[in-house]
Design a protein around this motif. Sequence first.
Motif, PDB file in Angstrom:
ATOM      1  N   ALA A  83       0.847  -1.186   0.000  1.00  0.00           N
ATOM      2  CA  ALA A  83       0.000   0.000   0.000  1.00  0.00           C
ATOM      3  C   ALA A  83       0.887   1.242   0.000  1.00  0.00           C
ATOM      4  CB  ALA A  83      -0.905   0.000   1.226  1.00  0.00           C
ATOM      5  N   GLU A  84       0.515   2.207  -0.814  1.00  0.00           N
ATOM      6  CA  GLU A  84       1.277   3.461  -0.867  1.00  0.00           C
ATOM      7  C   GLU A  84       1.347   4.101   0.517  1.00  0.00           C
ATOM      8  OE1 GLU A  84       1.368   7.677  -3.346  1.00  0.00           O
ATOM      9  OE2 GLU A  84      -0.225   6.231  -3.725  1.00  0.00           O
ATOM     10  N   GLN A  85       0.273   4.005   1.284  1.00  0.00           N
ATOM     11  CA  GLN A  85       0.243   4.558   2.640  1.00  0.00           C
ATOM     12  C   GLN A  85       1.354   3.967   3.504  1.00  0.00           C
ATOM     13  OE1 GLN A  85      -1.531   7.498   2.528  1.00  0.00           O
ATOM     14  NE2 GLN A  85      -2.086   6.937   4.583  1.00  0.00           N
ATOM     15  N   LEU A  86       1.560   2.656   3.405  1.00  0.00           N
ATOM     16  CA  LEU A  86       2.614   2.001   4.184  1.00  0.00           C
ATOM     17  C   LEU A  86       3.977   2.520   3.754  1.00  0.00           C
ATOM     18  CD1 LEU A  86       3.645  -0.094   6.229  1.00  0.00           C
ATOM     19  CD2 LEU A  86       3.684  -1.741   4.325  1.00  0.00           C
ATOM     20  N   TYR A  87       4.200   2.594   2.461  1.00  0.00           N
ATOM     21  CA  TYR A  87       5.482   3.098   1.956  1.00  0.00           C
ATOM     22  C   TYR A  87       5.740   4.515   2.470  1.00  0.00           C
ATOM     23  CZ  TYR A  87       8.943   5.091  -1.163  1.00  0.00           C
ATOM     24  OH  TYR A  87      10.044   5.746  -1.649  1.00  0.00           O
ATOM     25  N   LEU A  88       4.734   5.372   2.393  1.00  0.00           N
ATOM     26  CA  LEU A  88       4.902   6.757   2.859  1.00  0.00           C
ATOM     27  C   LEU A  88       5.180   6.810   4.362  1.00  0.00           C
ATOM     28  CD1 LEU A  88       2.093   8.504   0.785  1.00  0.00           C
ATOM     29  CD2 LEU A  88       4.577   8.607   0.376  1.00  0.00           C
ATOM     30  N   GLN A  89       4.531   5.955   5.117  1.00  0.00           N
ATOM     31  CA  GLN A  89       4.776   5.891   6.560  1.00  0.00           C
ATOM     32  C   GLN A  89       6.227   5.478   6.840  1.00  0.00           C
ATOM     33  OE1 GLN A  89       2.398   2.907   8.488  1.00  0.00           O
ATOM     34  NE2 GLN A  89       3.282   3.299  10.491  1.00  0.00           N
ATOM     35  N   ILE A  90       6.706   4.473   6.134  1.00  0.00           N
ATOM     36  CA  ILE A  90       8.089   4.012   6.324  1.00  0.00           C
ATOM     37  C   ILE A  90       9.062   5.095   5.874  1.00  0.00           C
ATOM     38  CG2 ILE A  90       9.806   2.275   5.654  1.00  0.00           C
ATOM     39  CD1 ILE A  90       7.575   1.135   7.422  1.00  0.00           C
ATOM     40  N   LEU A  91       8.791   5.736   4.743  1.00  0.00           N
ATOM     41  CA  LEU A  91       9.664   6.816   4.262  1.00  0.00           C
ATOM     42  C   LEU A  91       9.740   7.931   5.299  1.00  0.00           C
ATOM     43  CD1 LEU A  91      11.423   8.204   2.151  1.00  0.00           C
ATOM     44  CD2 LEU A  91       9.310   8.970   1.012  1.00  0.00           C
ATOM     45  N   SER A  92       8.617   8.315   5.859  1.00  0.00           N
ATOM     46  CA  SER A  92       8.598   9.356   6.886  1.00  0.00           C
ATOM     47  C   SER A  92       9.440   8.946   8.100  1.00  0.00           C
ATOM     48  CB  SER A  92       7.158   9.642   7.301  1.00  0.00           C
ATOM     49  OG  SER A  92       7.119  10.638   8.290  1.00  0.00           O
ATOM     50  N   THR A  93       9.305   7.704   8.506  1.00  0.00           N
ATOM     51  CA  THR A  93      10.070   7.192   9.648  1.00  0.00           C
ATOM     52  C   THR A  93      11.566   7.219   9.360  1.00  0.00           C
ATOM     53  OG1 THR A  93       8.253   5.774  10.355  1.00  0.00           O
ATOM     54  CG2 THR A  93      10.454   5.173  11.128  1.00  0.00           C
ATOM     55  N   VAL A  94      11.960   6.774   8.178  1.00  0.00           N
ATOM     56  CA  VAL A  94      13.386   6.755   7.805  1.00  0.00           C
ATOM     57  C   VAL A  94      13.937   8.177   7.747  1.00  0.00           C
ATOM     58  CG1 VAL A  94      15.023   6.177   5.959  1.00  0.00           C
ATOM     59  CG2 VAL A  94      13.248   4.536   6.608  1.00  0.00           C
ATOM     60  N   LEU A  95      13.157   9.092   7.227  1.00  0.00           N
ATOM     61  CA  LEU A  95      13.599  10.492   7.192  1.00  0.00           C
ATOM     62  C   LEU A  95      13.832  11.015   8.611  1.00  0.00           C
ATOM     63  CD1 LEU A  95      11.223  11.681   4.363  1.00  0.00           C
ATOM     64  CD2 LEU A  95      13.729  11.878   4.294  1.00  0.00           C
ATOM     65  N   ARG A  96      12.908  10.741   9.523  1.00  0.00           N
ATOM     66  CA  ARG A  96      13.080  11.169  10.918  1.00  0.00           C
ATOM     67  C   ARG A  96      14.325  10.534  11.535  1.00  0.00           C
ATOM     68  NH1 ARG A  96       7.634  10.658  11.073  1.00  0.00           N
ATOM     69  NH2 ARG A  96       6.554  12.622  11.267  1.00  0.00           N
ATOM     70  N   GLU A  97      14.511   9.250  11.298  1.00  0.00           N
ATOM     71  CA  GLU A  97      15.676   8.542  11.848  1.00  0.00           C
ATOM     72  C   GLU A  97      16.992   9.155  11.387  1.00  0.00           C
ATOM     73  OE1 GLU A  97      13.556   4.120  12.071  1.00  0.00           O
ATOM     74  OE2 GLU A  97      15.012   4.541  10.493  1.00  0.00           O
ATOM     75  N   ASN A  98      16.948   9.807  10.221  1.00  0.00           N
ATOM     76  CA  ASN A  98      18.160  10.424   9.668  1.00  0.00           C
ATOM     77  C   ASN A  98      18.209  11.934   9.885  1.00  0.00           C
ATOM     78  OD1 ASN A  98      19.855   8.317   8.018  1.00  0.00           O
ATOM     79  ND2 ASN A  98      17.711   7.763   7.764  1.00  0.00           N
ATOM     80  N   GLY A  99      17.306  12.443  10.713  1.00  0.00           N
ATOM     81  CA  GLY A  99      17.349  13.854  11.080  1.00  0.00           C
ATOM     82  C   GLY A  99      16.679  14.801  10.106  1.00  0.00           C
ATOM     83  N   PHE A 100      15.925  14.281   9.138  1.00  0.00           N
ATOM     84  CA  PHE A 100      15.248  15.125   8.161  1.00  0.00           C
ATOM     85  C   PHE A 100      13.787  15.314   8.588  1.00  0.00           C
ATOM     86  CE2 PHE A 100      18.611  12.943   5.668  1.00  0.00           C
ATOM     87  CZ  PHE A 100      19.375  14.064   5.352  1.00  0.00           C
ATOM     88  N   PHE A 101      13.609  16.105   9.627  1.00  0.00           N
ATOM     89  CA  PHE A 101      12.296  16.260  10.239  1.00  0.00           C
ATOM     90  C   PHE A 101      11.313  17.031   9.362  1.00  0.00           C
ATOM     91  CE2 PHE A 101      15.425  15.777  13.655  1.00  0.00           C
ATOM     92  CZ  PHE A 101      14.955  14.577  14.184  1.00  0.00           C
ATOM     93  N   ASP A 102      11.772  18.070   8.696  1.00  0.00           N
ATOM     94  CA  ASP A 102      10.884  18.829   7.805  1.00  0.00           C
ATOM     95  C   ASP A 102      10.413  17.961   6.643  1.00  0.00           C
ATOM     96  OD1 ASP A 102      11.184  21.052   9.409  1.00  0.00           O
ATOM     97  OD2 ASP A 102      12.711  21.990   8.126  1.00  0.00           O
ATOM     98  N   GLU A 103      11.333  17.183   6.079  1.00  0.00           N
ATOM     99  CA  GLU A 103      10.982  16.297   4.972  1.00  0.00           C
ATOM    100  C   GLU A 103      10.007  15.214   5.432  1.00  0.00           C
ATOM    101  OE1 GLU A 103      13.981  17.357   5.782  1.00  0.00           O
ATOM    102  OE2 GLU A 103      15.044  18.017   3.977  1.00  0.00           O
ATOM    103  N   ALA A 104      10.215  14.700   6.642  1.00  0.00           N
ATOM    104  CA  ALA A 104       9.307  13.690   7.195  1.00  0.00           C
ATOM    105  C   ALA A 104       7.900  14.268   7.351  1.00  0.00           C
ATOM    106  CB  ALA A 104       9.829  13.185   8.536  1.00  0.00           C
TER     107      ALA A 104
END
Length: 117
Positions: A83-104
């Motif tokens: 599901a695209e929703q799942l992918y977007l959720q994981i992408l947001s999480t990975v961005l946060r884990e790497n310090g990209f909070f605005d992008e998340a």
Amino acid sequence: MVAPEPEVACREAIACWSSIQELVEFAERRHGYSNSNCGSGVTYPEDLDEYEITLGEISLARGQLKIYRYRIAIPPGWEILVAEQLYLQILSTVLRENGFFDEAEKVGLIAKRFVER
């Protein structure tokens, strides 16, 4: 190769792209990507051309993505629909884990717009 769980498949595809920040733009445009070095990527329904659709080998419903790894480089590899929703959720999480909070946050807004459609 056996396909991993959907969450792991998403993380693998994200990790194979050289710039996770660029994936935010791809998500916003609903545009897939493929890394030829590791044979991994994401396909959105909008990425399919008339030939692929006519052949019927690939069928993606709106809101569904194909995540793949070593599809060409090391056959048979694996492909999984998520599901695209799942992918977007994981992408947001990975961005946060790497310090990209605005992008998340931006990915969260993209996901919210998708739900509202």
